[in-house]
Motif scaffolding. Structure first.
Motif, short mmCIF file in Angstrom:
data_model
loop_
_atom_site.label_atom_id
_atom_site.label_comp_id
_atom_site.label_asym_id
_atom_site.label_seq_id
_atom_site.Cartn_x
_atom_site.Cartn_y
_atom_site.Cartn_z
N GLU A 33 0.83 -1.21 0.00
CA GLU A 33 0.00 0.00 0.00
C GLU A 33 0.86 1.26 0.00
OE1 GLU A 33 -3.47 0.39 -0.05
OE2 GLU A 33 -3.43 -1.72 -0.62
N LEU A 34 1.92 1.26 0.80
CA LEU A 34 2.82 2.41 0.82
C LEU A 34 3.48 2.62 -0.55
CD1 LEU A 34 4.50 2.07 4.32
CD2 LEU A 34 3.26 4.07 3.45
N ALA A 35 3.93 1.54 -1.16
CA ALA A 35 4.57 1.65 -2.48
C ALA A 35 3.60 2.22 -3.50
CB ALA A 35 5.09 0.28 -2.92
N SER A 36 2.36 1.78 -3.44
CA SER A 36 1.35 2.28 -4.37
C SER A 36 1.11 3.78 -4.19
CB SER A 36 0.04 1.51 -4.18
OG SER A 36 -0.97 2.04 -5.01
N LEU A 37 1.00 4.20 -2.94
CA LEU A 37 0.78 5.63 -2.67
C LEU A 37 1.98 6.47 -3.11
CD1 LEU A 37 -1.02 5.41 0.74
CD2 LEU A 37 -1.96 6.37 -1.36
N HIS A 38 3.17 5.98 -2.86
CA HIS A 38 4.36 6.73 -3.25
C HIS A 38 4.50 6.79 -4.77
CE1 HIS A 38 6.21 7.77 0.61
NE2 HIS A 38 5.53 6.72 1.04
N THR A 60 -1.56 8.29 3.26
CA THR A 60 -0.11 8.14 3.31
C THR A 60 0.39 8.33 4.74
OG1 THR A 60 0.12 8.89 1.02
CG2 THR A 60 2.09 9.00 2.41
N ALA A 61 -0.09 9.36 5.41
CA ALA A 61 0.32 9.62 6.79
C ALA A 61 -0.07 8.46 7.72
CB ALA A 61 -0.28 10.93 7.28
N GLU A 62 -1.28 7.93 7.54
CA GLU A 62 -1.73 6.80 8.37
C GLU A 62 -0.83 5.58 8.18
OE1 GLU A 62 -6.52 7.78 8.17
OE2 GLU A 62 -5.70 6.14 6.99
N LEU A 63 -0.53 5.27 6.94
CA LEU A 63 0.28 4.08 6.65
C LEU A 63 1.73 4.27 7.10
CD1 LEU A 63 -1.16 3.16 3.15
CD2 LEU A 63 -1.57 1.96 5.30
N GLU A 64 2.28 5.45 6.88
CA GLU A 64 3.66 5.71 7.32
C GLU A 64 3.76 5.69 8.84
OE1 GLU A 64 4.74 9.34 5.33
OE2 GLU A 64 5.32 8.27 3.50
N THR A 65 2.77 6.23 9.52
CA THR A 65 2.76 6.20 10.98
C THR A 65 2.72 4.77 11.49
OG1 THR A 65 1.71 8.37 11.10
CG2 THR A 65 1.47 6.95 13.04
N GLU A 66 1.90 3.93 10.86
CA GLU A 66 1.83 2.52 11.24
C GLU A 66 3.17 1.82 11.00
OE1 GLU A 66 0.47 -1.09 12.69
OE2 GLU A 66 -0.44 0.90 12.89
N TYR A 67 3.79 2.10 9.85
CA TYR A 67 5.08 1.48 9.55
C TYR A 67 6.11 1.85 10.62
CZ TYR A 67 9.45 0.18 7.42
OH TYR A 67 10.68 -0.38 7.20
N LEU A 68 6.18 3.13 10.97
CA LEU A 68 7.15 3.58 11.97
C LEU A 68 6.85 3.00 13.35
CD1 LEU A 68 7.61 7.27 10.82
CD2 LEU A 68 9.25 5.38 10.59
N ALA A 69 5.58 2.82 13.67
CA ALA A 69 5.22 2.21 14.95
C ALA A 69 5.67 0.76 15.01
CB ALA A 69 3.71 2.31 15.18
N ARG A 70 5.58 0.07 13.89
CA ARG A 70 5.99 -1.35 13.84
C ARG A 70 7.50 -1.50 13.80
NH1 ARG A 70 1.98 -4.39 9.54
NH2 ARG A 70 0.03 -3.48 10.32
#
Length: 85
Positions: A33-38, A60-70
């Motif tokens: 999903e992140l790759a698609s948005l980028h 994008t912000a939601e997915l990036e925040t989740e990635y950084l949390a993980r």
């Protein structure tokens, strides 16, 4: 697009304007999903109506925040640093 999915406990229906809640995505799905948005970022910035751009930015912000949390200790490539932090 509205998306209705079962929540983490599979007993609660959660409705999102677009897509699955980031916390509900497996790591591979989150990265996809992140790759698609980028990939679509520049087109959205240049040509999307305001509402679509706002949705793109929010997702994008939601997915990036989740990635950084993980991945709080994510590996940093030293060759990418341009200054000392």
């Amino acid at each position: 697009m509205t998306d209705a999915r079962l929540g983490p406990g599979d007993d609660e229906l959660v409705v999102f304007e677009t897509g699955i809640a980031p916390a509900g995505l497996a790591d591979d799905d989150l990265l996809r999903e992140l790759a698609s948005l980028h990939r679509t970022r520049l087109d959205a910035l240049r040509h999307a109506p305001e509402a679509a751009l706002a949705t793109h930015l929010r997702r994008t912000a939601e997915l990036e925040t989740e990635y950084l949390a993980r991945h709080p200790g994510r590996e940093i490539d030293p060759s990418r640093l341009t200054q000392d932090f």
